[in-house]
Design an enzyme around this catalytic site. Structure first.
Site, PDB file in Angstrom:
ATOM      1  N   THR A  88       2.193  -8.620 -11.208  1.00  0.00           N
ATOM      2  CA  THR A  88       3.409  -7.847 -10.972  1.00  0.00           C
ATOM      3  C   THR A  88       4.617  -8.737 -11.197  1.00  0.00           C
ATOM      4  O   THR A  88       4.520  -9.961 -11.098  1.00  0.00           O
ATOM      5  CB  THR A  88       3.437  -7.262  -9.548  1.00  0.00           C
ATOM      6  OG1 THR A  88       4.727  -6.655  -9.330  1.00  0.00           O
ATOM      7  CG2 THR A  88       3.212  -8.313  -8.484  1.00  0.00           C
ATOM      8  N   GLY A  89       5.742  -8.101 -11.481  1.00  0.00           N
ATOM      9  CA  GLY A  89       6.969  -8.835 -11.768  1.00  0.00           C
ATOM     10  C   GLY A  89       7.492  -8.425 -13.133  1.00  0.00           C
ATOM     11  O   GLY A  89       7.158  -7.342 -13.627  1.00  0.00           O
ATOM     12  N   GLY A 134       7.515  -7.863 -16.667  1.00  0.00           N
ATOM     13  CA  GLY A 134       6.400  -7.777 -17.604  1.00  0.00           C
ATOM     14  C   GLY A 134       6.529  -8.694 -18.799  1.00  0.00           C
ATOM     15  O   GLY A 134       5.531  -9.236 -19.286  1.00  0.00           O
ATOM     16  N   ASP A 151       3.726  -5.387 -18.762  1.00  0.00           N
ATOM     17  CA  ASP A 151       2.386  -5.963 -18.664  1.00  0.00           C
ATOM     18  C   ASP A 151       1.365  -5.015 -18.029  1.00  0.00           C
ATOM     19  O   ASP A 151       0.160  -5.119 -18.300  1.00  0.00           O
ATOM     20  CB  ASP A 151       2.435  -7.232 -17.808  1.00  0.00           C
ATOM     21  CG  ASP A 151       2.979  -6.920 -16.421  1.00  0.00           C
ATOM     22  OD1 ASP A 151       4.073  -6.316 -16.336  1.00  0.00           O
ATOM     23  OD2 ASP A 151       2.312  -7.250 -15.427  1.00  0.00           O
ATOM     24  N   THR A 208       6.511  -2.324  -7.779  1.00  0.00           N
ATOM     25  CA  THR A 208       5.340  -1.854  -8.527  1.00  0.00           C
ATOM     26  C   THR A 208       4.109  -1.996  -7.616  1.00  0.00           C
ATOM     27  O   THR A 208       4.135  -2.798  -6.686  1.00  0.00           O
ATOM     28  CB  THR A 208       5.166  -2.733  -9.786  1.00  0.00           C
ATOM     29  OG1 THR A 208       6.006  -2.231 -10.807  1.00  0.00           O
ATOM     30  CG2 THR A 208       3.748  -2.745 -10.320  1.00  0.00           C
TER      31      THR A 208
HETATM   32  N1  ASP Z   1       5.269  -5.580 -14.187  1.00  0.00           N
HETATM   33  C1  ASP Z   1       6.000  -4.335 -14.206  1.00  0.00           C
HETATM   34  C2  ASP Z   1       6.643  -4.160 -15.562  1.00  0.00           C
HETATM   35  O1  ASP Z   1       7.154  -5.113 -16.111  1.00  0.00           O
HETATM   36  C3  ASP Z   1       7.039  -4.249 -13.149  1.00  0.00           C
HETATM   37  C4  ASP Z   1       6.684  -4.835 -11.806  1.00  0.00           C
HETATM   38  O2  ASP Z   1       5.584  -5.308 -11.589  1.00  0.00           O
HETATM   39  O3  ASP Z   1       7.565  -4.815 -10.914  1.00  0.00           O
HETATM   40  O4  ASP Z   1       6.681  -3.054 -16.039  1.00  0.00           O
END
Ligand code: ASP
Length: 306
Positions: free
Chosen positions: A217-218, A220, A197, A166
């Site tokens: 990021t990560g 959500g 998120d 992301t």
């Molecule tokens: N945070 C993003 C989501 O959960 C994905 C990501 O940041 O890799 O949609």
């Protein structure tokens, strides 16, 4: 005239970056930071800089945003994006928009041209089309990489967990204004209609004149439960100079409470202090301060104050 040294920080997602993408992720984030830095050094606004950086990453098939976005469970593309500026606390976001290459532009449209903060799905696409904004269509976003990842998960040969890529950016401009912007295809193999998120104010992004700008990021579901972007800024404001340490412990806590899910964030405070932290194997990132050449990496060791 203002005396702020411009700062731009970008990330290319917390999670595990596939080995074949390591070099591209480092180069891509550096190119995005350079694009944002050029805008800032030219006297441009933090919004223009953050959007310029995110647009570079949306166009780069290495990343899970725009062209290169991951597929949902049905093999479709659904994008989320957001932007917020400190100047007047205006924000704009879109969620669950089908196959769009430049979702961050739709988020900006919501912020600048509507009284709303979040517009989803077909409504967001219709708004964009009415303003002549956005490149839509499966051909605009499809990549062989996304197709392969989808098929691997469908066949049970790979896990959909903790994939990275992301994208997001935070910027501080010469006037001391701050902005956060982000764009994502979400998490691989998500349920159709699932939103994480990224487009949620306070969780995925926040910008405030007294606190700074933050993008997360990560996974959500781990992040939004902890309202991470706002909480990181708020807590960092209580102990200036320790933003990285504070943000790292918040990311670790969110990750722990969600079975070790990938969690990361980038943050810039009004005084220019930066934090780039992640509880994950990787998080590609890049940083440009003033006119110094951007630096970038695939991991970030904790070093408070930088
Ligand atoms: N945070 C993003 C989501 O959960 C994905 C990501 O940041 O890799 O949609």
């Amino acid at each position: 005239m203002s005396s702020h040294t411009p700062v731009i920080v970008v990330h290319g997602g917390a999670g595990t970056v596939a080995p074949e993408n390591h070099a591209a992720a480092i180069a891509g984030t550096r190119a995005a930071a350079a694009a944002g830095q050029a805008v800032l050094l030219d006297g441009g606004s933090c919004e223009d800089a953050a959007v310029a950086a995110v647009r570079v990453l949306e166009d780069d098939p290495t990343f899970n945003a725009g062209r290169g976005a991951c597929m949902n469970r049905d093999g479709d593309f659904e994008h989320d994006a957001a932007i917020m500026r400190s100047r007047d606390l205006r924000s704009g976001a879109v969620a669950s928009v089908s196959a769009v290459r430049d979702a961050v532009l739709l988020a900006r449209l919501v912020m600048e041209q509507t009284p709303h903060c979040l517009v989803v799905g077909v409504g967001a696409a219709a708004l964009a089309r009415a303003h002549g904004v956005g490149h839509f269509g499966r051909d605009e976003v499809w990549t062989a990489k996304a197709e392969a990842a989808h098929r691997e998960v469908l066949a049970g040969r790979a896990s959909a967990d903790n994939r990275a890529d992301t994208v997001g950016a935070v910027a501080l401009d010469r006037h001391g204004h701050l902005c956060a912007a982000a764009s994502t295809g979400g998490v691989l193999h998500k349920l159709p209609g699932r939103v994480g998120d990224t487009p949620l104010c306070g969780a995925g992004f926040y910008a405030h004149p007294g606190l700074g700008a933050c993008g997360t990021t990560g996974v959500g579901e781990a992040i939004l439960t902890h309202v991470l972007a706002f909480e990181a800024l708020r807590r960092a404001s209580e102990r200036p100079g320790e933003a990285a340490t504070i943000a790292a412990s918040l990311c670790a806590a969110a990750s722990r409470h969600h079975n070790g899910a990938a969690v990361g964030l980038i943050l810039v405070r009004p005084d220019g202090e930066v934090a780039i932290v992640h509880a994950s194997e990787h998080m590609s990132w890049a940083l440009a301060i003033g006119d110094a050449a951007p630096i970038s990496g695939l991991r970030r060791d904790l070093s408070p104050g930088t």
